[in-house]
Write an enzyme that holds these catalytic residues in place. Sequence first.
Site, mmCIF file in Angstrom:
data_model
loop_
_atom_site.group_PDB
_atom_site.id
_atom_site.type_symbol
_atom_site.label_atom_id
_atom_site.label_comp_id
_atom_site.label_asym_id
_atom_site.label_seq_id
_atom_site.Cartn_x
_atom_site.Cartn_y
_atom_site.Cartn_z
ATOM 1 C CB SER A 1 -7.154 -28.195 37.354
ATOM 2 O OG SER A 1 -5.906 -28.580 36.811
ATOM 3 C CG ASP B 1 -8.797 -31.028 29.645
ATOM 4 O OD1 ASP B 1 -7.575 -31.001 29.428
ATOM 5 O OD2 ASP B 1 -9.292 -30.867 30.768
ATOM 6 C CG HIS C 1 -6.816 -28.429 31.976
ATOM 7 N ND1 HIS C 1 -7.382 -29.596 32.441
ATOM 8 C CD2 HIS C 1 -6.150 -27.894 33.026
ATOM 9 C CE1 HIS C 1 -7.064 -29.757 33.720
ATOM 10 N NE2 HIS C 1 -6.323 -28.746 34.098
#
Lengths: 343, 343
Positions: free
Chosen positions: B146, B288, B318
Site C-alpha cells: 500500500s 482491490d 486492498h
Amino acid sequence: MSLVNAANRFLPSDTPAAFVADAQRVAVRGERVITLSMRHAGARQVALRYELVGAADAPVVFVAGGISAHRHLAANADFPEKGWVDDLVGEGRALDPANRRLLSFDFLGADGKLDAPIDTADQADAIAVLLDLLGIEQLHGFVGYSYGALVGLQFAIRHAARLHRLVAVSGAHRAHPYAAAWRALQRRAVALGQLQCAEDHGLALARQFAMLSYRTPEEFGERFDAAPEVVNGRVRVAAEDYLDAAGAQYVSRTPVDAYLRLSESIDLHRVVPSAVAVPTVVVAVEGDRLVPLADLVSLVEGLGPRGSLRVLRSPYGHDAFLKETDRIDAILATALRTTGETA
Amino acid sequence: MSLVNAANRFLPSDTPAAFVADAQRVAVRGERVITLSMRHAGARQVALRYELVGAADAPVVFVAGGISAHRHLAANADFPEKGWVDDLVGEGRALDPANRRLLSFDFLGADGKLDAPIDTADQADAIAVLLDLLGIEQLHGFVGYSYGALVGLQFAIRHAARLHRLVAVSGAHRAHPYAAAWRALQRRAVALGQLQCAEDHGLALARQFAMLSYRTPEEFGERFDAAPEVVNGRVRVAAEDYLDAAGAQYVSRTPVDAYLRLSESIDLHRVVPSAVAVPTVVVAVEGDRLVPLADLVSLVEGLGPRGSLRVLRSPYGHDAFLKETDRIDAILATALRTTGETA
C-alpha cells in the site's frame, strides 16, 4: 430553490381527473392529501404530488426514479423546465407522450416533512391510492430505476392486479450489505453536520460520497487524471471541483430529512422475489457498485418464469439509466410494447 | 494510547548500530532526530523511529506498510506486543528474523507533528538517512504494501544503488483518480468534524469510509447480510457495529494530522515507472477497489524487463496483504530468495 418547489408554483393544486381524461396530450399536475397507513410511521397525512402527461386514451405507464428524482420527468409544453429523465421521454421514444400516458409522483418523504422511517411498501400503497384518485384502474407498465425499481417490486407484490408489466432497472429485492454500509456512512456525515449547524455541509459531503457509489473508477480515471495540487498547504485532487459542484447542487434542492429518510428507505427494503406476481424485466448494469449484477441474477432466479434479465455494461455504473439512454430506450421499447405494436 | 506511543516507553532512545551488529537475533528500537530537506515542507527536523529485528549477519529487508502501519512489524522477545503484520513474520516465513534482518520505521508524519504536505520521496530519503545512521550500505530487499509500496518505488528510483530488489504490493505509480476522490472526501469528513470540535467523530467517519475502500462487497455480503433494524426511529444496517468498532479503534491510536498528511501523501505520489532501476515484483489483487489491477499492469509495463507481475484474487481486496498471508508469503519467498537458497 428546489426543482420540486419551482414546480409547485405552477400547480393547479387539485386537478380533477375528469380534466385529464378530456384533453389530448395534456400535462397535469395535482396534489392530494390522503391518510396513509405506513409500516413504521403508522397512519399519517401525506401529500401525493403527481404529474400526468400524454394522450388521454393511451395506456398509462408509471415512472419512478432514484431518491432524488421527482414527478417532473421531462420538459413539456405546460411545464417547460428540465425534468430528471428528459432523454428517455419524447417523440419516438418508448416513453412517448403521444402513445403513453406517463404518470409520476414525488416520493413520500421527498418534501422533508416525514420524520419517520419510510418503507418502499408505503410508496407502493401511496401509488395505488393515487391511481384510485385519478380513476386509473390498471397500469400498462411500471418503469422503476434505482429506488423506483424497489417501489415497483413492492407495487407488483401488493397491487399485482393493477399492473401488466414491470421494468426494474438497477434495483434488487434487498439492499446489498456493502451498499447499505456506504449509505449508512453518508447518513453519518449528515449527522456530523447536524451536530453543530453545518447541516448543508454534512449533506453535501453525503452526496459527494454517494456520487462515488453512483459512478465508476473507469469514468473517474478518464475525467480526473490530472495531477493533484497543493492549495493553501492542503492537497486538492482533480475530482474535487466536480464533487464540490455536485454537493452544492444537491444541497440547493434537497431537504435534509428527505435525503435521510429516503436513503434509509432503500436499506429497509426487503421483498421475496417469488412474491412478485407480474411479468418483470430486470435490467442490470455490470460495474454498478451499488447494485451488483449478482444480486439481480438472484432476483431474476427468484422471479422464476415471470422474470427476464437484461445486462448492460457501462462506465456510468448505477447512473447508466440516466446516461445510456438509447440502450435503455431500446429495452423499454421491447418491454412496454403492446399487442399489435411493432418495433 | 497509540501503539507507537506505547512502544516509545521501551526505547533505548539512541541505540548505536554497533550494539546491533554484536547481537544475534536482537530486536532494537531507536529514535534519531535529523534535518531533512522535504519536497513541500522545506528543511525540517524530523524523528526517525525504527525497529530492527533479526540475525546480525543476515541480509537486511526493509518492510513498510499502509499509512496506519508503524515500525513494530511483529511480536518478538524484546517487544512482545502485537505488530501490524505478525502473520508474515516468523519461523519458516520469508520474513524470518533467523535469516533476515527486518528494518522498519514509523512514517514521517505518523506522530502527527508535521503540518505540511509529505511526499513519498521524503519518506524514501528519510530511509536512506536511516540506513546511513545504522551503517547499512545496501538493502537485500524492500517489501512495501500500500503506502509502503509507493515509498518503495521512490526508494528504488532515488536510491537504486542501495537496493537489490523491490516487492511492491497494492501500490502503483500514481493514485487512481477515483481512489484519490474517495480519500479527498475522507479528509473532508475530518474537516467537518474539526469545524465543530468533533475531531474524533470526523476521524472515525473518515476511517469508516476508508474501510469500505479497503474491503470488498463480497466480504460485506457474506458478513453483514442481516436485515436492518430501526433503533430510536433511525435505520441501522448490519455493518454498523463493525464500522463503529473500526472507527473507535483507529481514533484511539491515530493523531488527526498523521491521518490527514499521510492520506494526502498517497494522492501526491507520482513516479515514472521507467525510472525504477531495480528488479521489482509488483503484486496486484484483483478486486482491490483502491489500486485497480489495470494500474498495476501499467506500472509493470513501464518497468520493462525489470518488472514482473503477480496477481491474487481475494475477497479482502486492498487488505489482502494482511489477510492472505500464506499466499503473500509464498510470493515473498520467491522474490527475496538469495543465490544458493532453496525454496
